[in-house]
Write a protein that holds these residues in place. Sequence first.
Motif, mmCIF file in Angstrom:
data_model
loop_
_atom_site.group_PDB
_atom_site.id
_atom_site.type_symbol
_atom_site.label_atom_id
_atom_site.label_comp_id
_atom_site.label_asym_id
_atom_site.label_seq_id
_atom_site.Cartn_x
_atom_site.Cartn_y
_atom_site.Cartn_z
ATOM 1 N N ARG A 11 0.942 -1.068 -0.041
ATOM 2 C CA ARG A 11 0.069 0.041 -0.024
ATOM 3 C C ARG A 11 0.878 1.180 -0.092
ATOM 4 O O ARG A 11 2.081 1.222 0.351
ATOM 5 C CB ARG A 11 -0.841 0.054 1.310
ATOM 6 N N ASP A 12 0.280 2.380 -0.292
ATOM 7 C CA ASP A 12 1.013 3.762 -0.355
ATOM 8 C C ASP A 12 1.457 3.865 1.280
ATOM 9 O O ASP A 12 0.369 3.677 1.884
ATOM 10 C CB ASP A 12 0.225 4.663 -1.012
ATOM 11 N N GLN A 14 1.190 6.644 2.805
ATOM 12 C CA GLN A 14 -0.200 7.591 3.313
ATOM 13 C C GLN A 14 -1.036 6.644 4.022
ATOM 14 O O GLN A 14 -1.881 7.256 4.936
ATOM 15 C CB GLN A 14 -0.908 8.197 2.517
ATOM 16 N N GLU A 15 -1.141 5.282 3.818
ATOM 17 C CA GLU A 15 -2.012 4.725 4.707
ATOM 18 C C GLU A 15 -1.740 4.274 6.048
ATOM 19 O O GLU A 15 -2.120 3.762 7.182
ATOM 20 C CB GLU A 15 -2.331 3.488 3.871
ATOM 21 N N THR A 58 -2.479 2.401 10.008
ATOM 22 C CA THR A 58 -3.959 3.234 10.491
ATOM 23 C C THR A 58 -4.959 3.157 9.702
ATOM 24 O O THR A 58 -6.002 3.434 9.923
ATOM 25 C CB THR A 58 -3.376 4.448 11.071
ATOM 26 N N SER A 59 -4.772 3.650 8.256
ATOM 27 C CA SER A 59 -5.827 3.511 7.423
ATOM 28 C C SER A 59 -6.282 2.021 6.821
ATOM 29 O O SER A 59 -6.966 2.019 5.758
ATOM 30 C CB SER A 59 -5.660 4.490 6.219
ATOM 31 N N GLY A 60 -5.707 0.979 7.594
ATOM 32 C CA GLY A 60 -5.934 -0.338 6.903
ATOM 33 C C GLY A 60 -6.271 -1.234 8.301
ATOM 34 O O GLY A 60 -7.077 -0.833 8.902
#
Lengths: 90, 1007, 179
Positions: A11-12, A14-15, A58-60
């Motif tokens: 993932r990027d 930013q996640e 954190t975004s995953g």
Amino acid sequence: MRLTCPYCGPRDHQEFTYRGDASAVRPVLDNTSIDDHNAYIYDRTNPDGLHRELWNHTSGCRTHIIVERNTITHDVVSCEPVGPFAEQLK
Amino acid sequence: MSGFRLNLRDGVGANLSDNAISFSFDGKNYRGLEGDTLASALLANGVSIIARSFKYHRPRGVFTAGSEEPNALITLHSGGRTEPNIRATEVELYEGLVARSQNRWPSVNFDLMAVNQLAGKAFSAGFYYKTFMGPALQGHKATRFWWLCEQLIRRAAGLGRGTTIPDPDHYARMNAFCDVLVVGSGAAGLSAARRAAASGARIIVCEESARAGGALVSTPDFIDGEPARDWSADQISELSAMDNVCVLTRTTVQSYFDDNTFFAVERVTDHLSHKDKTSPRQRAWNIRARSAVIATGALERPMVFAGNDRPGIMLADSARRYAIEFGTAPGRAVAVFTNNDTGWLAARDMAKAGVIVTAIVDVRADIEPSIRSIGEECRATIHSGSAIKSVKGMRGVSGIVIANYNELTGELGDDSKSIACDCVAVSGGWSPAFHLTSQQGGKPTWDAELQAFLPGEPLQKWHGAGAMAGEFGLTRAFRSGEEAALKALADIGVTIPKQAAKAGSGPDIDGDEIDYAPAPVFEINSGGKSFVDLQHDVTAEDVRLAHREGFVSVEHLKRYTTLGMATDQGKTSNVTGLAIMAAASNKPIADTGTTRFRPPYTPVAMGAIAGEKYGHLAAERLTPMHDIHVDLGANMYANGPWMRPETYNLPGETVEQAYIRETRAVRAGAGLVDVSTLGKIDVQGPDAAEFLNRVYSNGFAKLPVGKARYGLMLREDGFLFDDGTTWRLDEHRYLMTTTTAGAGRVMEHLEYYRDFVWPDLKVALASVSDEWAGVAVAGPKSRDLLKACVKKCEVTDKGLPFMGIVDGVIGDIPVKIARLSFSGELAFEVYCGAHWGSALWHALMSAGEKFNVVPYGLEALSTLRIEKGHVAGPELNGRTTPHDLGLSGMVSSKKNFVGSVLLQRETFGKEDRLQLVAVKSLDGQRIRGGSHLVAGSKVQPGGSQGHTTSTCFSPELGSYISLALLEGGYKRHGEKLFATNPVRNAHVAVEVISHHMVDPEGGRMRG
Amino acid sequence: MADLAEKLSPLHELAMPRSGSDKVILSERLCDSLVQVQAWPDSVGEVEKQIKQTRGKRNVMPTGPGRWLIDDQSEGLEEKLRKKIGAELGAVTGLTHARVVVSISGEKATWVLASGIALDFDVTAFPIGTTQMSHHHEIGLTIYRVGENSFDLYVFTSLVRSFWHWIEKASAEIGYSVI
């Protein structure tokens, strides 16, 4: 920069949220030495080359990973899981 | 130069259609054809001066036919769409296009600002480092004079002017993933794309211009029996039709980032006169490619000679393209000046299209017979072993003066010959366009035979093909494209069986096979002013001057002279500049080094980078009762990402009047406030109690089921981090609340400890901030209000003691009620599922009618807690410990917890630390937050002894008050000080008092 | 179970039916029950068994190691599961009110999603019936692929209006309808 979460895949960045130097290990709970805690909080080597660092997805899935990354070339060498499920994720 | 439109026929004007287009430039109307660029149309209309140069305001014309254009910068559109510094060579002409020249006054043809050329030498490289420094005279008079000059020069400097009117267009983004990204759709790119696509892999092809094909569009060669132009158009159609291929034209790959991530910008509607409102103007592509083929071709470079910046002097291959693609002759009589064979091809192709080529001047003494015969075909006079000494004409070219030239020694002969011409087409060789790989840190290597830099070893998964990799000519382009594709496929684990992979099984080419290598001539030094970087007005003498002044490193050369730092990043000047520097330092070019190209490749609109985030920068977080607050006329404001009601103003009320009224109403009767924004974390597990005990400074292991407790959370360095209330719902189940702003931080903090520090503890953590709507019911009548509407449980003092929790029902809504008080009044927090939030609020308001319940907002909430002396964000500022805020009682001495060890540090025991107090205004003036507490006057305040944190007007005390942090504050109650704020011009007399200002015994909330 | 009050979605006025292109079809709904179950490392198998045995499930979505998010077509799943999964086996958390489901379908559904979410939506990378967690800027998302061109997005309740504004704008370029 792309990081590989052991659960979700590549993932990027930013996640993820950067959580600092992974070689900084907290003293055990009954260690009351101010010097040991001081070293844990403040002493860092800041290498020009391979750096082991902690990231939270954190975004995953919010799994923590230890990323080994070269601070000069930006190569991400490895992403290893951390936490209660680390063995199962390897 | 006076360009004109040629007779259009097959092979002349290949890009054009018959449709006539009207456009305007500098207020004058012109006609062009569909397929023209603004540059080709202006040339066809005989317009030669397009712009004025950056520093010297010299007249400039079109130099190239592509995005590497350094000279022809114009401003497009008007109003909110105004866009300066656009390269006229990239603008696709459409009906009604409005363009104007820039950086000139009053006009591009007559520019008064060119007067600064008279100052000439004063404005050489680095002039601003050496001038505008005055002696420190009284009042700095001399320095001020220089400052004035600088203002004037700044006003005259710069290129175009932007606008401050909002951009009416919107931009979009796209995230793409592929196996192989092919950058460039010329011969090499097409070849690579075909090969890669045949394997079934996911391919994306990006082409900078409107039509695919690169050099194939203008070459006279035939491929597989058809004109190269038609062949490439067929190839792209075939590729576009394949399911696994995405072809993007008008899409420039701008940036090459780590991990094979590319950034490209697609121009969606820039070329259209009627723009559909739902289409974005441009789309930014974030492409993550497993491997890439970079086939970006090569850029022609000029030779530098005296007077080489006049309108009418352009690159030879560009002049050729104007004739072939745009049916435009760049001048009435063209002279070609070259150091390599491609200049001759340009002469031949132009002549075939109807352009008069008067002369070919080649620095080389020996010309291949097959090349020389080209010159004879054109009927141009051939001057070998010659070079341009100077250019005649002021605002254009009227002729050139040439002389014999020794390419080995660089010496010009004394002879002079004049050649009449109005256009000079210059070819100084070809530079592979490896900007993307350089962005990625690839170190270029100098190839002495090609006299060019090649991209160097890949540091990421990319493979070069075609001219970009030094593989010039169609045959080598096709072959290298195939090879690059095979390598890219191998990167992703796809191997093609040997037979099918036979590289060299490329198409049948019928055309020129020439040698691209130039003679190693970069500059003809005849003593006159000659330009290296046209866009930044950097001359050959500037480069030598930098060297003389000791700037010998290539990085210094770039920054001191600004060569290569304009919007074209030196695309047609970097190599020449390096060569001149190498000559000055007597080093071979191979030893000079190169600077690193930076993204983007060409200028990018800020809107394209912002994409869909334009207009509303951050998402709004709304509570479940948002619409109710809006309907009640609340003053809504952004509290971080959350929209919250500040006050519920009655008509005519100021914010201050509103919150005073709301505060009084709460302390007198009852009020409702929406507390849904609080962070809420579900903590469960057999080890949950132990975990909480380790992260809070006060004891949590023995919290009984059905009770809540206020907790303090410290950082490991002993400073306060967050506070909140944790409820024990069950033996192994807790609901933790945090501050609104701290929710995310606290969650990450807890996860860090659970995962990295104590992974053996069985604790589950889940964010439930959005699960619960929360309403605080506060005031002496709050219990009566709840009694009137809560069923299935008791809300008496016995049934729901202070800090207790009960489950009940209001209407048909299951609720949890905790008896907590932030305001210091008797108060309860009522929670229900968020989708019932509005219904809950209505039920509570309805039950509260007979008690005159009022809704209250953040201002009143703050006022209540400030009067009470409860700390919040401004006091938990990351530099305070529990001891500093009067909360020593909440630090357990019986356990180790996060922060307990470093909290023991000696410095935290010092008596003069900033400690929590309150200050009361003595003169009726409002105290502002962030004021310093001082002993002195407004004019001589003395040192800061602390600062105010949370301020309000206190209805209870009848004066303005503030919580504050004061050195040694605990022992200074009663002292008189001043709250001074020079930025706001305020100086308020205050008295230091205890922060427990209302009901210090706590009887109200415990009753 | 007694009749509970009616739930109100933040999108109840925004997501009004609208006719338009079927290349992109948008809709929204609330969940009857949405429950997160977290197992401990040594109880994953047992917890998985318990989840399989509950009926009425719409989507069972793995969202992390030993963790599932279950969307159920009946109310009361949280209590039901809590009875079966005690603290020694894991943790059950109700999220029925914490999310709003925004659904998108149609041949251009992946085009719209890819314009705001950095995931590979190709079916080989994101198979049907699987779940991915990601985000659109600051809005966290749990995405369940219902079909080749059909997705259920579980969006944080407090952020769903902003999310709806974005997805409508992103769909406008193609043309869309709301059902």
